[in-house]
Each structure stands twice: as C-alpha cells, then as structure tokens.
Design an enzyme around this catalytic site. Structure first.
Site, PDB file in Angstrom:
ATOM      1  N   ASP A  67     -59.655  12.524  21.175  1.00  0.00           N
ATOM      2  CA  ASP A  67     -59.185  12.680  19.799  1.00  0.00           C
ATOM      3  C   ASP A  67     -58.606  14.083  19.692  1.00  0.00           C
ATOM      4  O   ASP A  67     -59.364  15.072  19.675  1.00  0.00           O
ATOM      5  CB  ASP A  67     -60.352  12.493  18.824  1.00  0.00           C
ATOM      6  CG  ASP A  67     -59.931  12.784  17.394  1.00  0.00           C
ATOM      7  OD1 ASP A  67     -58.716  13.013  17.155  1.00  0.00           O
ATOM      8  OD2 ASP A  67     -60.807  12.791  16.511  1.00  0.00           O
ATOM      9  N   LEU A  68     -57.305  14.166  19.644  1.00  0.00           N
ATOM     10  CA  LEU A  68     -56.676  15.495  19.677  1.00  0.00           C
ATOM     11  C   LEU A  68     -56.804  16.217  18.334  1.00  0.00           C
ATOM     12  O   LEU A  68     -56.348  17.355  18.202  1.00  0.00           O
ATOM     13  CB  LEU A  68     -55.209  15.380  20.111  1.00  0.00           C
ATOM     14  CG  LEU A  68     -55.020  14.895  21.550  1.00  0.00           C
ATOM     15  CD1 LEU A  68     -53.544  14.827  21.911  1.00  0.00           C
ATOM     16  CD2 LEU A  68     -55.761  15.797  22.542  1.00  0.00           C
ATOM     17  N   GLY A  90     -44.813  13.780  25.276  1.00  0.00           N
ATOM     18  CA  GLY A  90     -43.592  13.234  24.684  1.00  0.00           C
ATOM     19  C   GLY A  90     -43.675  13.148  23.176  1.00  0.00           C
ATOM     20  O   GLY A  90     -43.204  12.187  22.573  1.00  0.00           O
ATOM     21  N   ARG A  92     -43.081  14.726  19.184  1.00  0.00           N
ATOM     22  CA  ARG A  92     -42.021  15.428  18.452  1.00  0.00           C
ATOM     23  C   ARG A  92     -42.226  16.945  18.633  1.00  0.00           C
ATOM     24  O   ARG A  92     -43.377  17.395  18.671  1.00  0.00           O
ATOM     25  CB  ARG A  92     -42.186  15.066  16.972  1.00  0.00           C
ATOM     26  CG  ARG A  92     -40.959  15.191  16.140  1.00  0.00           C
ATOM     27  CD  ARG A  92     -41.356  15.029  14.693  1.00  0.00           C
ATOM     28  NE  ARG A  92     -41.889  13.711  14.358  1.00  0.00           N
ATOM     29  CZ  ARG A  92     -41.294  12.850  13.542  1.00  0.00           C
ATOM     30  NH1 ARG A  92     -40.142  13.171  13.003  1.00  0.00           N
ATOM     31  NH2 ARG A  92     -41.855  11.698  13.255  1.00  0.00           N
ATOM     32  N   ARG A  98     -49.087  22.421  17.105  1.00  0.00           N
ATOM     33  CA  ARG A  98     -49.987  22.248  15.956  1.00  0.00           C
ATOM     34  C   ARG A  98     -51.389  21.853  16.387  1.00  0.00           C
ATOM     35  O   ARG A  98     -52.369  22.181  15.746  1.00  0.00           O
ATOM     36  CB  ARG A  98     -49.395  21.158  15.054  1.00  0.00           C
ATOM     37  CG  ARG A  98     -49.334  21.571  13.632  1.00  0.00           C
ATOM     38  CD  ARG A  98     -48.586  20.652  12.710  1.00  0.00           C
ATOM     39  NE  ARG A  98     -48.561  19.251  12.988  1.00  0.00           N
ATOM     40  CZ  ARG A  98     -47.437  18.545  13.141  1.00  0.00           C
ATOM     41  NH1 ARG A  98     -46.268  19.150  13.067  1.00  0.00           N
ATOM     42  NH2 ARG A  98     -47.472  17.258  13.355  1.00  0.00           N
ATOM     43  N   HIS A 133     -34.699   6.848  18.178  1.00  0.00           N
ATOM     44  CA  HIS A 133     -35.075   6.106  19.387  1.00  0.00           C
ATOM     45  C   HIS A 133     -33.884   6.017  20.330  1.00  0.00           C
ATOM     46  O   HIS A 133     -32.773   6.428  19.994  1.00  0.00           O
ATOM     47  CB  HIS A 133     -35.639   4.735  19.027  1.00  0.00           C
ATOM     48  CG  HIS A 133     -37.005   4.836  18.430  1.00  0.00           C
ATOM     49  ND1 HIS A 133     -38.088   5.218  19.163  1.00  0.00           N
ATOM     50  CD2 HIS A 133     -37.445   4.642  17.161  1.00  0.00           C
ATOM     51  CE1 HIS A 133     -39.158   5.250  18.379  1.00  0.00           C
ATOM     52  NE2 HIS A 133     -38.793   4.916  17.157  1.00  0.00           N
ATOM     53  N   ASP A 163     -34.313   5.875  27.517  1.00  0.00           N
ATOM     54  CA  ASP A 163     -35.733   6.069  27.819  1.00  0.00           C
ATOM     55  C   ASP A 163     -36.005   6.192  29.315  1.00  0.00           C
ATOM     56  O   ASP A 163     -36.679   7.121  29.758  1.00  0.00           O
ATOM     57  CB  ASP A 163     -36.556   4.898  27.265  1.00  0.00           C
ATOM     58  CG  ASP A 163     -36.704   4.995  25.757  1.00  0.00           C
ATOM     59  OD1 ASP A 163     -36.293   6.018  25.179  1.00  0.00           O
ATOM     60  OD2 ASP A 163     -37.228   4.041  25.152  1.00  0.00           O
TER      61      ASP A 163
HETATM   62  C1  LIG Z   1     -37.955   2.945  22.296  1.00  0.00           C
HETATM   63  C2  LIG Z   1     -37.907   4.437  22.385  1.00  0.00           C
HETATM   64  O1  LIG Z   1     -36.879   4.978  22.219  1.00  0.00           O
HETATM   65  S1  LIG Z   1     -39.297   5.369  22.779  1.00  0.00           S
HETATM   66  C3  LIG Z   1     -38.752   7.053  22.710  1.00  0.00           C
HETATM   67  C4  LIG Z   1     -38.891   7.601  21.380  1.00  0.00           C
HETATM   68  N1  LIG Z   1     -38.596   9.006  21.287  1.00  0.00           N
HETATM   69  C5  LIG Z   1     -39.307   9.963  21.895  1.00  0.00           C
HETATM   70  O2  LIG Z   1     -40.230   9.734  22.656  1.00  0.00           O
HETATM   71  C6  LIG Z   1     -38.905  11.362  21.584  1.00  0.00           C
HETATM   72  C7  LIG Z   1     -40.058  12.313  21.272  1.00  0.00           C
HETATM   73  N2  LIG Z   1     -40.969  11.783  20.315  1.00  0.00           N
HETATM   74  C8  LIG Z   1     -40.714  11.720  18.986  1.00  0.00           C
HETATM   75  O3  LIG Z   1     -39.703  12.156  18.491  1.00  0.00           O
HETATM   76  C9  LIG Z   1     -41.789  11.076  18.123  1.00  0.00           C
HETATM   77  O4  LIG Z   1     -42.988  11.051  18.874  1.00  0.00           O
HETATM   78  C10 LIG Z   1     -41.438   9.651  17.655  1.00  0.00           C
HETATM   79  C11 LIG Z   1     -40.201   9.665  16.777  1.00  0.00           C
HETATM   80  C12 LIG Z   1     -41.189   8.720  18.856  1.00  0.00           C
HETATM   81  C13 LIG Z   1     -42.618   9.066  16.878  1.00  0.00           C
HETATM   82  O5  LIG Z   1     -42.882   9.854  15.752  1.00  0.00           O
HETATM   83  P1  LIG Z   1     -44.348   9.932  15.144  1.00  0.00           P
HETATM   84  O6  LIG Z   1     -44.998   8.581  15.216  1.00  0.00           O
HETATM   85  O7  LIG Z   1     -44.208  10.546  13.812  1.00  0.00           O
HETATM   86  O8  LIG Z   1     -45.140  10.845  16.203  1.00  0.00           O
HETATM   87  P2  LIG Z   1     -45.127  12.431  16.446  1.00  0.00           P
HETATM   88  O9  LIG Z   1     -44.763  12.693  17.862  1.00  0.00           O
HETATM   89  O10 LIG Z   1     -44.353  13.180  15.416  1.00  0.00           O
HETATM   90  O11 LIG Z   1     -46.658  12.786  16.227  1.00  0.00           O
HETATM   91  C14 LIG Z   1     -47.680  12.111  16.886  1.00  0.00           C
HETATM   92  C15 LIG Z   1     -48.892  12.141  16.012  1.00  0.00           C
HETATM   93  O12 LIG Z   1     -49.954  11.486  16.688  1.00  0.00           O
HETATM   94  C16 LIG Z   1     -51.049  12.374  16.814  1.00  0.00           C
HETATM   95  N3  LIG Z   1     -51.714  12.123  18.090  1.00  0.00           N
HETATM   96  C17 LIG Z   1     -51.170  11.896  19.292  1.00  0.00           C
HETATM   97  N4  LIG Z   1     -52.132  11.683  20.204  1.00  0.00           N
HETATM   98  C18 LIG Z   1     -53.303  11.775  19.547  1.00  0.00           C
HETATM   99  C19 LIG Z   1     -54.649  11.649  19.941  1.00  0.00           C
HETATM  100  N5  LIG Z   1     -55.011  11.386  21.189  1.00  0.00           N
HETATM  101  N6  LIG Z   1     -55.617  11.831  19.006  1.00  0.00           N
HETATM  102  C20 LIG Z   1     -55.278  12.102  17.713  1.00  0.00           C
HETATM  103  N7  LIG Z   1     -54.006  12.225  17.294  1.00  0.00           N
HETATM  104  C21 LIG Z   1     -53.057  12.054  18.201  1.00  0.00           C
HETATM  105  C22 LIG Z   1     -50.424  13.755  16.790  1.00  0.00           C
HETATM  106  O13 LIG Z   1     -51.356  14.727  16.440  1.00  0.00           O
HETATM  107  C23 LIG Z   1     -49.350  13.558  15.730  1.00  0.00           C
HETATM  108  O14 LIG Z   1     -49.959  13.556  14.452  1.00  0.00           O
HETATM  109  P3  LIG Z   1     -49.717  14.764  13.433  1.00  0.00           P
HETATM  110  O15 LIG Z   1     -48.249  14.763  13.113  1.00  0.00           O
HETATM  111  O16 LIG Z   1     -50.595  14.402  12.282  1.00  0.00           O
HETATM  112  O17 LIG Z   1     -50.158  15.991  14.165  1.00  0.00           O
END
Ligand SMILES: CC(=O)SCCNC(=O)CCNC(=O)[C@H](O)C(C)(C)COP(=O)(O)OP(=O)(O)OC[C@H]1O[C@@H](n2cnc3c(N)ncnc32)[C@H](O)[C@@H]1OP(=O)(O)O
Length: 372
Positions: A67-68, A90, A92, A98, A133, A163
């Site tokens: 649980d991060l 991977g 955002r 944070r 995406h 991807d």
């Molecule tokens: C089909 C495709 O194209 S897949 C490729 C998609 N794009 C990418 O991978 C590019 C990089 N990633 C991103 O831009 C984003 O992760 C997205 C757009 C894919 C998804 O956005 P979001 O669902 O809002 O996820 P984001 O990466 O911003 O944050 C992840 C959240 O999960 C939480 N999280 C992740 N792992 C854990 C864990 N183990 N325990 C608790 N929380 C966790 C993070 O803390 C974060 O929450 P917070 O914002 O409250 O701190």
C-alpha cells in the site's frame, strides 16, 4: 541470488505496478532472466479490469503487495530500491514524488540505481500531467498519420507502436543506463516517453519522405498505397499480404498472377497507376481461397504471407518449428525474444498471484525472515 536463467540473470529490477508499457518492459526483462519483483497493489486497480492469471506482462515476476499510501510500505519499497539495479514505474509525472518514492530519494539511497520512468507524454512539457492513452500519444507523435487508407480517417491500430514500443524504449534505456552505472558507479533517471519513441521510430520512414517516397497524403506512398504492398480479401473472406518491393520480386508476382505481360502493371513505382492496379489485384486475389494462395505463393520469392489471427499464427508450421508461441495455463502467448546462443532464456515463469512472493522477496533481497 538469481534463480532465473538468460542473459540478464543476476539483474535485479523493482517494478512499481502500472498499466501497459511499464509492465511490458518488466516482462521483457524477466523473459531475459532478470529478477523482477513487482510491487503490486494490495487490491486490483479499480480503474481497470484485473486480468488475474491472464496478465501475461507479469509472467516470470515475483509479486509483493504494497500500500503505497502507507509509510511502512513506502519504507519497504525504499529498502528494496536499495537492493536493485533498476526501478521501473509508469505513473503520471509527480505521483512517485508525492508518494515519497521519487528519483531523488531513491538515488540518494542507492546511487547506482537506474530509475526508469514510463509515460506517454514525458516527464515535462505542456501535456506532461494530462491523462491519455496509446492512441493519443501515437496521434501526437506523427506516427498515426500513416495508419489507414486514402480518404479514410486514420485507424485505431493495435497498441504496438505506442504501448509496446514505449516499453521497448524503456527497456533499452534501462539496460543502457545499467551498463553505464556498472562502468561509472552512477545511476540516473531514464525518461521514456511514448511520444519520443513513436517519433523516433518514424525515422525509419522519414528518409523516404525526403526522397518523395513517403508523401503526406495517407495511402499515397509506396508502402501504403501501391498494389504490390497491400492486403487482399480472398474467396473465403480470409486475407493475404504481398509486399513485393524489389522489381525482381514484383515481376515474379505478376508472373504468378498471370499479369506479367499486361502493360497496366509495367511501371511499378508510378503512383498514378496504383488505384487501378490495386482494383485488378483485388479481383485476382478474390478468385481463390487463402489456402489456395498459400499453396501457390508461400515460400516463393514474391514476398507473400497469409494474414493470420494469433491462434492460427501459433499453428503455422514456421511458427511451430521456431516455437514462437505457447499456451501455459491455457493462455496463448509469445515466447521470449530475441534468442541468445550462449545464454538462452528459460521458458517464462508463471504469472504470480498478487503478493504471493513476499516471504521470498524479503528473504532473498533484504535477508529478512519475516516469520522466523
Ligand atoms: C492502453 C494504454 O495506453 S496504457 C498506457 C497509459 N499511459 C501511461 O502509462 C502513461 C503514464 N501514466 C499515466 O499518465 C497515468 O498513470 C494514467 C493516465 C494511465 C492513469 O491515470 P490515473 O489512474 O489517474 O493514475 P496516476 O498515475 O495519476 O496515479 C496513480 C494513483 O494510484 C496510486 N497507487 C498506485 N499504486 C498504488 C499502491 N500500490 N498503493 C496505493 N496507491 C497506489 C497512486 O498513489 C496514485 O494515486 P494518487 O494520485 O492519489 O497519489
């Protein structure tokens, strides 16, 4: 202690669970023998379908659930980061910072660490923090422009150029930075953005643009507009592909199709002749089934292959002989690539249960016997 085999045996990688390209990079590294520990979520990500045992990208990894948002688990992840060659993530931009797991903190704890970051837009720039995406990244990179036919909107391609290729660029970046860290003792951050990789791959075509072979108009270039570089529907509704680029192969194809003497096909590279030539090819290919075309053209020099779905591809004699696909646990998947003569990769390990390897990870990476 590594128990995996392959050219990357002994390489330790900590992967923070994410979507798409970062797990794909982790799979590539695990396929080649790296010890990849997946710091997974305790519960599945509510935003996406949980693939469970079908999460092929997780094969061969070990899973520890964390649980991060808990300081205790963040401390554990930092301890693991001290013990590895590379960390890949991977999320955002800004999320890892944070959580207290940003590169500054991790590199301070482990100066040799390679900190691999996978995103769509990159760590900076006006769009860095915007959700998107594969299709969006590939659209902005310039690469989607060429996916499709003249007069049609660009199609939605399989998520390979974005991807999958993004994961490949992260893999190359991580391995290059590990080599550098081994030489200098210093790790670094690898910022792998799908837009960078997708644009970089376009270099393969952009030289042709300078020569006029690749025109701006979709479906107007030699590889996407000509009759000799296309797919065709057969009599049974299946498809075949031809890409008879070199004039000697093109002439052979015309001969096989009974068109060798027809002046309409004489100027292979004259784009004005392509639409009509394509219509004529379509008529010819529609006269036989795919299997009949395979019987006639496969294995010849005309540059031909049937268009197969993955299940049929897995059964094609060439793919069978090379062992390209397998179906562990009943899930069709491709075996590791590329192949190594001296340090071959083992068959990929199974997809781990979420958190199943906590004991192993603590013992092997941290020397801690949790239940002792
Ligand atoms: C089909 C495709 O194209 S897949 C490729 C998609 N794009 C990418 O991978 C590019 C990089 N990633 C991103 O831009 C984003 O992760 C997205 C757009 C894919 C998804 O956005 P979001 O669902 O809002 O996820 P984001 O990466 O911003 O944050 C992840 C959240 O999960 C939480 N999280 C992740 N792992 C854990 C864990 N183990 N325990 C608790 N929380 C966790 C993070 O803390 C974060 O929450 P917070 O914002 O409250 O701190």
């Amino acid at each position: 202690m590594a128990d995996r085999s392959g050219p990357l045996a002994g390489l330790r990688v900590l992967e923070i669970a994410a979507l798409g390209p970062a797990p794909f990079c982790g799979m590539l590294l695990a396929d080649l023998g790296a010890d990849v520990v997946l710091a997974d979520r305790i519960e599945p990500n509510p935003q996406v379908t949980d693939l469970g045992r079908a999460a092929i990208s997780n094969r061969g990894k070990r899973s520890i659930a964390v649980d991060l948002k808990s300081p205790q688990d963040v401390a554990l992840v930092l301890q693991l980061a001290e013990q590895c060659d590379a960390l890949i993530e991977g999320m955002r931009p800004g999320v890892m910072e944070r959580l207290g797991l940003g590169p500054d903190i991790c590199l301070a704890r482990n100066p040799r660490l390679v900190y691999g970051r996978m995103t769509g837009w990159g760590q900076d720039g006006p769009l860095a923090h915007v959700a998107a995406h594969d299709l969006n990244y590939v659209a902005l990179s310039g690469a989607l422009w060429y996916a499709g036919q003249a007069g049609e909107p660009p199609l939605t391609p399989p998520t390979l150029n974005g991807d999958a290729a993004g994961g490949l660029y992260l893999t190359i970046g991580v391995l290059a930075a590990v080599m550098s860290a081994r030489a200098t003792g210093l790790g670094q951050v690898v910022d792998a953005a799908i837009v960078d990789g997708s644009a970089h791959m376009l270099n393969l075509l952009l030289g042709g643009r300078a020569l006029g072979q690749l025109v701006t108009e979709r479906g107007g270039s030699i590889l996407d507009g000509s009759h000799w570089s296309a797919t065709y529907r057969c009599a049974d509704g299946q498809f075949i592909s031809v890409q008879s680029f070199e004039p000697k192969f093109y002439r052979l194809l015309l001969g096989k199709l009974g068109l060798g003497a027809d002046p309409a096909f004489a100027n292979q590279f004259d784009r004005h002749t392509w639409p009509e030539a394509k219509r004529r090819f379509a008529e010819v290919f529609a006269q036989r089934t795919r299997d009949e075309w395979c019987a006639m053209l496969e294995g010849t020099e005309v540059c031909f292959a049937p268009v197969l779905d993955p299940e049929a591809a897995a059964k094609h004699p060439h793919m069978v002989e090379r062992g390209v696909y397998s179906s562990p646990d009943g899930v069709l998947q491709a075996n590791p690539a590329p192949r190594f003569s001296g340090t071959p990769a083992a068959s990929p390990g199974p997809v781990p249960e979420r958190g199943a390897d906590r004991e192993w990870v603590l013992r092997e990476w941290l020397g801690v016997e949790e239940n002792a």
